[in-house]
Design a protein around this motif. Structure first.
Motif, PDB file in Angstrom:
ATOM      1  N   GLU A 109     106.154  87.445 -34.901  1.00 44.40           N
ATOM      2  CA  GLU A 109     106.528  88.363 -33.863  1.00 44.40           C
ATOM      3  C   GLU A 109     105.189  88.430 -32.964  1.00 44.40           C
ATOM      4  O   GLU A 109     104.119  88.515 -33.395  1.00 44.40           O
ATOM      5  N   THR A 110     105.449  88.539 -31.875  1.00 48.78           N
ATOM      6  CA  THR A 110     104.477  88.610 -30.623  1.00 48.78           C
ATOM      7  C   THR A 110     104.359  89.990 -30.328  1.00 48.78           C
ATOM      8  O   THR A 110     105.376  90.623 -29.843  1.00 48.78           O
ATOM      9  N   LEU A 111     103.362  90.447 -30.509  1.00 48.62           N
ATOM     10  CA  LEU A 111     102.992  92.145 -30.272  1.00 48.62           C
ATOM     11  C   LEU A 111     102.652  92.211 -29.072  1.00 48.62           C
ATOM     12  O   LEU A 111     101.460  91.846 -28.518  1.00 48.62           O
ATOM     13  N   ALA A 112     102.956  93.241 -27.958  1.00 48.39           N
ATOM     14  CA  ALA A 112     102.544  93.630 -26.790  1.00 48.39           C
ATOM     15  C   ALA A 112     101.578  94.810 -27.064  1.00 48.39           C
ATOM     16  O   ALA A 112     101.953  95.696 -27.633  1.00 48.39           O
ATOM     17  N   ILE A 113     100.272  94.443 -26.559  1.00 48.42           N
ATOM     18  CA  ILE A 113      99.203  95.505 -26.780  1.00 48.42           C
ATOM     19  C   ILE A 113      99.218  96.236 -25.456  1.00 48.42           C
ATOM     20  O   ILE A 113      98.697  95.671 -24.445  1.00 48.42           O
ATOM     21  N   ALA A 114      99.374  97.472 -25.356  1.00 40.69           N
ATOM     22  CA  ALA A 114      99.232  98.267 -24.220  1.00 40.69           C
ATOM     23  C   ALA A 114      97.646  98.593 -23.832  1.00 40.69           C
ATOM     24  O   ALA A 114      96.825  98.849 -24.643  1.00 40.69           O
ATOM     25  N   PRO A 115      97.343  98.322 -22.593  1.00 37.73           N
ATOM     26  CA  PRO A 115      95.975  98.521 -21.909  1.00 37.73           C
ATOM     27  C   PRO A 115      95.726  99.811 -21.752  1.00 37.73           C
ATOM     28  O   PRO A 115      96.819 100.767 -21.582  1.00 37.73           O
ATOM     29  N   ARG A 116      94.552 100.085 -21.767  1.00 38.00           N
ATOM     30  CA  ARG A 116      93.929 101.654 -21.321  1.00 38.00           C
ATOM     31  C   ARG A 116      93.052 101.685 -20.325  1.00 38.00           C
ATOM     32  O   ARG A 116      92.382 100.333 -19.984  1.00 38.00           O
ATOM     33  N   ALA A 117      92.889 102.690 -19.626  1.00 38.02           N
ATOM     34  CA  ALA A 117      91.909 102.754 -18.653  1.00 38.02           C
ATOM     35  C   ALA A 117      90.582 103.405 -19.346  1.00 38.02           C
ATOM     36  O   ALA A 117      90.620 104.475 -20.150  1.00 38.02           O
ATOM     37  N   TRP A 118      89.516 102.996 -18.949  1.00 36.22           N
ATOM     38  CA  TRP A 118      88.233 103.637 -19.786  1.00 36.22           C
ATOM     39  C   TRP A 118      87.318 104.326 -18.663  1.00 36.22           C
ATOM     40  O   TRP A 118      87.152 103.948 -17.510  1.00 36.22           O
ATOM     41  N   ASP A 119      86.733 105.350 -19.202  1.00 32.07           N
ATOM     42  CA  ASP A 119      85.513 106.007 -18.407  1.00 32.07           C
ATOM     43  C   ASP A 119      84.260 105.319 -18.250  1.00 32.07           C
ATOM     44  O   ASP A 119      83.534 104.940 -19.310  1.00 32.07           O
ATOM     45  N   ILE A 120      84.228 104.726 -16.972  1.00 35.43           N
ATOM     46  CA  ILE A 120      83.009 103.940 -16.652  1.00 35.43           C
ATOM     47  C   ILE A 120      82.059 104.799 -15.751  1.00 35.43           C
ATOM     48  O   ILE A 120      82.441 105.374 -14.763  1.00 35.43           O
ATOM     49  N   SER A 121      80.899 104.916 -15.935  1.00 39.00           N
ATOM     50  CA  SER A 121      79.803 105.595 -15.129  1.00 39.00           C
ATOM     51  C   SER A 121      78.758 104.665 -14.622  1.00 39.00           C
ATOM     52  O   SER A 121      78.376 103.657 -15.411  1.00 39.00           O
ATOM     53  N   ARG A 122      78.537 104.636 -13.275  1.00 40.77           N
ATOM     54  CA  ARG A 122      77.807 103.956 -12.766  1.00 40.77           C
ATOM     55  C   ARG A 122      76.396 104.317 -12.413  1.00 40.77           C
ATOM     56  O   ARG A 122      76.349 105.541 -11.614  1.00 40.77           O
ATOM     57  N   LEU A 123      75.428 103.685 -12.807  1.00 45.31           N
ATOM     58  CA  LEU A 123      73.979 104.165 -12.529  1.00 45.31           C
ATOM     59  C   LEU A 123      73.230 103.210 -11.730  1.00 45.31           C
ATOM     60  O   LEU A 123      72.538 102.313 -12.378  1.00 45.31           O
ATOM     61  N   ASP A 124      73.419 102.997 -10.749  1.00 45.12           N
ATOM     62  CA  ASP A 124      73.083 101.646  -9.837  1.00 45.12           C
ATOM     63  C   ASP A 124      71.563 101.617  -9.628  1.00 45.12           C
ATOM     64  O   ASP A 124      70.884 100.532  -9.420  1.00 45.12           O
ATOM     65  N   THR A 125      70.959 102.771  -9.857  1.00 39.37           N
ATOM     66  CA  THR A 125      69.473 102.630  -9.577  1.00 39.37           C
ATOM     67  C   THR A 125      68.481 102.593 -10.797  1.00 39.37           C
ATOM     68  O   THR A 125      67.266 102.452 -10.726  1.00 39.37           O
ATOM     69  N   LEU A 126      69.230 102.708 -11.886  1.00 45.75           N
ATOM     70  CA  LEU A 126      68.497 102.550 -13.121  1.00 45.75           C
ATOM     71  C   LEU A 126      68.738 101.128 -14.075  1.00 45.75           C
ATOM     72  O   LEU A 126      69.833 100.570 -13.879  1.00 45.75           O
ATOM     73  N   PRO A 127      67.937 100.674 -14.461  1.00 46.60           N
ATOM     74  CA  PRO A 127      67.704  99.520 -15.315  1.00 46.60           C
ATOM     75  C   PRO A 127      68.281  99.916 -16.766  1.00 46.60           C
ATOM     76  O   PRO A 127      68.458 100.796 -17.043  1.00 46.60           O
ATOM     77  N   LYS A 128      68.760  98.793 -17.153  1.00 41.56           N
ATOM     78  CA  LYS A 128      69.447  99.112 -18.578  1.00 41.56           C
ATOM     79  C   LYS A 128      68.529  99.493 -19.677  1.00 41.56           C
ATOM     80  O   LYS A 128      67.473  99.032 -19.601  1.00 41.56           O
ATOM     81  N   TYR A 129      68.750 100.691 -20.365  1.00 42.17           N
ATOM     82  CA  TYR A 129      67.921 101.100 -21.273  1.00 42.17           C
ATOM     83  C   TYR A 129      68.499 100.995 -22.671  1.00 42.17           C
ATOM     84  O   TYR A 129      69.925 101.255 -22.709  1.00 42.17           O
ATOM     85  N   PRO A 130      67.787 101.093 -23.888  1.00 44.89           N
ATOM     86  CA  PRO A 130      66.581 100.783 -23.801  1.00 44.89           C
ATOM     87  C   PRO A 130      65.848  99.499 -23.607  1.00 44.89           C
ATOM     88  O   PRO A 130      66.529  98.574 -23.986  1.00 44.89           O
ATOM     89  N   VAL A 131      64.917  99.524 -23.185  1.00 50.02           N
ATOM     90  CA  VAL A 131      64.042  98.302 -23.274  1.00 50.02           C
ATOM     91  C   VAL A 131      63.454  98.102 -24.691  1.00 50.02           C
ATOM     92  O   VAL A 131      62.745  98.781 -25.356  1.00 50.02           O
ATOM     93  N   PRO A 132      63.746  96.628 -25.006  1.00 52.44           N
ATOM     94  CA  PRO A 132      63.264  96.590 -26.612  1.00 52.44           C
ATOM     95  C   PRO A 132      61.725  96.742 -26.910  1.00 52.44           C
ATOM     96  O   PRO A 132      61.095  96.350 -25.958  1.00 52.44           O
ATOM     97  N   GLN A 133      61.267  97.428 -27.934  1.00 48.98           N
ATOM     98  CA  GLN A 133      60.102  97.611 -28.227  1.00 48.98           C
ATOM     99  C   GLN A 133      59.661  96.991 -29.485  1.00 48.98           C
ATOM    100  O   GLN A 133      60.517  96.691 -30.364  1.00 48.98           O
ATOM    101  N   PRO A 134      58.304  96.490 -29.784  1.00 53.77           N
ATOM    102  CA  PRO A 134      58.231  95.772 -31.137  1.00 53.77           C
ATOM    103  C   PRO A 134      58.597  96.408 -32.279  1.00 53.77           C
ATOM    104  O   PRO A 134      59.009  95.740 -33.117  1.00 53.77           O
ATOM    105  N   GLU A 135      58.307  97.729 -32.265  1.00 51.16           N
ATOM    106  CA  GLU A 135      58.787  98.345 -33.587  1.00 51.16           C
ATOM    107  C   GLU A 135      60.257  98.151 -33.838  1.00 51.16           C
ATOM    108  O   GLU A 135      60.774  97.932 -34.786  1.00 51.16           O
ATOM    109  N   PHE A 136      60.968  98.397 -32.544  1.00 53.39           N
ATOM    110  CA  PHE A 136      62.321  98.157 -33.035  1.00 53.39           C
ATOM    111  C   PHE A 136      62.992  96.744 -33.167  1.00 53.39           C
ATOM    112  O   PHE A 136      63.539  96.650 -34.007  1.00 53.39           O
ATOM    113  N   GLU A 137      62.224  95.685 -32.370  1.00 49.34           N
ATOM    114  CA  GLU A 137      62.646  94.575 -33.072  1.00 49.34           C
ATOM    115  C   GLU A 137      61.987  94.224 -34.166  1.00 49.34           C
ATOM    116  O   GLU A 137      62.899  93.298 -34.822  1.00 49.34           O
ATOM    117  N   ARG A 138      61.392  94.917 -34.975  1.00 44.92           N
ATOM    118  CA  ARG A 138      60.774  94.571 -36.300  1.00 44.92           C
ATOM    119  C   ARG A 138      61.734  95.116 -37.199  1.00 44.92           C
ATOM    120  O   ARG A 138      62.126  94.478 -38.358  1.00 44.92           O
TER     121      ARG A 138
END
Length: 297
Positions: A109-138
């Motif tokens: 049987e081929t099942l039809a999967i209904a799509p959904r709309a997701w809440d997206i917020s734009r933060l166009d002036t901010l870089p992606k966070y967090p920036v990896p830190q050495p302790e985090f990477e360890r």
């Protein structure tokens, strides 16, 4: 938080919003745990629950089934023919369910999967966070290894057959599937669960029967005090940011049993419970499994 577009991403974001978020745009009938399916007609599947992105459904295999697959991957079914399937937040529009029968024939049987709309917020002036830190990477690889090992454990828990409880009741502060888009259109990982704002120390209940597969000995970098419960058939719960964990690895828990308390350990800006559900590789929306949030006490 504006609902502007869909941005594909993988992984899990861990962030908290201070304001109430709107209800997700899903059909009203989808916001409930899947009922037990009726017996399958000869040569047919019986399915219950809405087939929708982030959704969970249950089913019964055709009589004589010896192997069951979803999109070519084998999935287990119980001696009475019952099984569960789920669909990731970014699941495609269809999925093929197939049973190989003892007489050599197949039922598909081929099942039809209904799509959904997701809440997206734009933060166009901010870089992606967090920036990896050495302790985090360890420390992070070891934490991820513990999570992967916990999710790989198979138990005989039967909680997957039950209607799920809300582990705590309260204000939903972040919805499943919400996402942030940063400077230069760089998408953050989508929110893998649902956040419920409650004071530190609020008792957290097991949403269904299960076996504890991870109880963090110390707070993880992102998740804080992390508790994971296997409900059987590849379905598991994760509770994050707990102030304490009251159960141990290998312990069997019952639906409604206290297992810990709300906190703000790990990366959290305030006390809340992050509850996520996963079936195999598919992340599931708890709101579709537990149903509408009841009034808090």
């Amino acid at each position: 938080m504006g609902r502007l577009l869909r941005v594909p991403a993988a992984g899990a974001a861990l962030f908290v919003l201070a304001t109430m978020v709107p209800a997700p745009e899903v059909p009203p009938a989808a916001a409930s745990a899947p009922a037990a399916p009726a017996a399958a007609a000869p040569g047919r599947f019986a399915l219950a629950g809405k087939l929708i992105q982030g959704g969970l459904a249950s089913g019964t295999v055709p009589r004589g089934t010896r192997m069951l697959t979803l999109e070519g991957k084998a999935i287990p079914f119980a001696s009475d023919g019952r099984f569960i399937i789920a669909f990731d937040r970014d699941a495609p529009a269809s999925a093929r369910l197939e049973a190989a029968l003892a007489d050599g024939t197949t039922v598909s049987e081929t099942l039809a999967i209904a799509p959904r709309a997701w809440d997206i917020s734009r933060l166009d002036t901010l870089p992606k966070y967090p920036v990896p830190q050495p302790e985090f990477e360890r420390t992070r690889p070891g934490e991820l290894a513990q999570i992967t090992a916990a999710r790989s454990k198979e138990t005989d828990a039967a909680g997957w057959r039950q209607d799920f409880l809300w582990p705590v009741t309260g204000r939903i502060s972040t919805l499943f599937g919400s996402q942030r888009v940063y400077k230069n259109g760089e998408a953050g990982s989508y929110h893998s669960g649902i956040d419920i704002a409650r004071p530190t120390g609020t008792v957290v209940l097991a949403p269904a029967d299960g076996v504890v597969v991870l109880a963090a000995a110390k707070p993880f970098t992102l998740e804080g005090n992390l508790l994971m419960i296997d409900h059987g058939m590849g379905l598991n719960t994760a509770f994050m940011h707990l102030s304490r964990i009251d159960v141990t690895v290998g312990q069997r828990v019952r639906r409604g049993q206290p297992v810990g308390a709300v906190g703000m350990t790990g990366r959290a800006t305030g006390p809340h419970l992050h509850w996520s559900l996963k079936w195999r590789d598919a992340r599931i929306d708890p709101l579709l499994v537990a149903g509408p949030m009841p009034m808090a006490d």
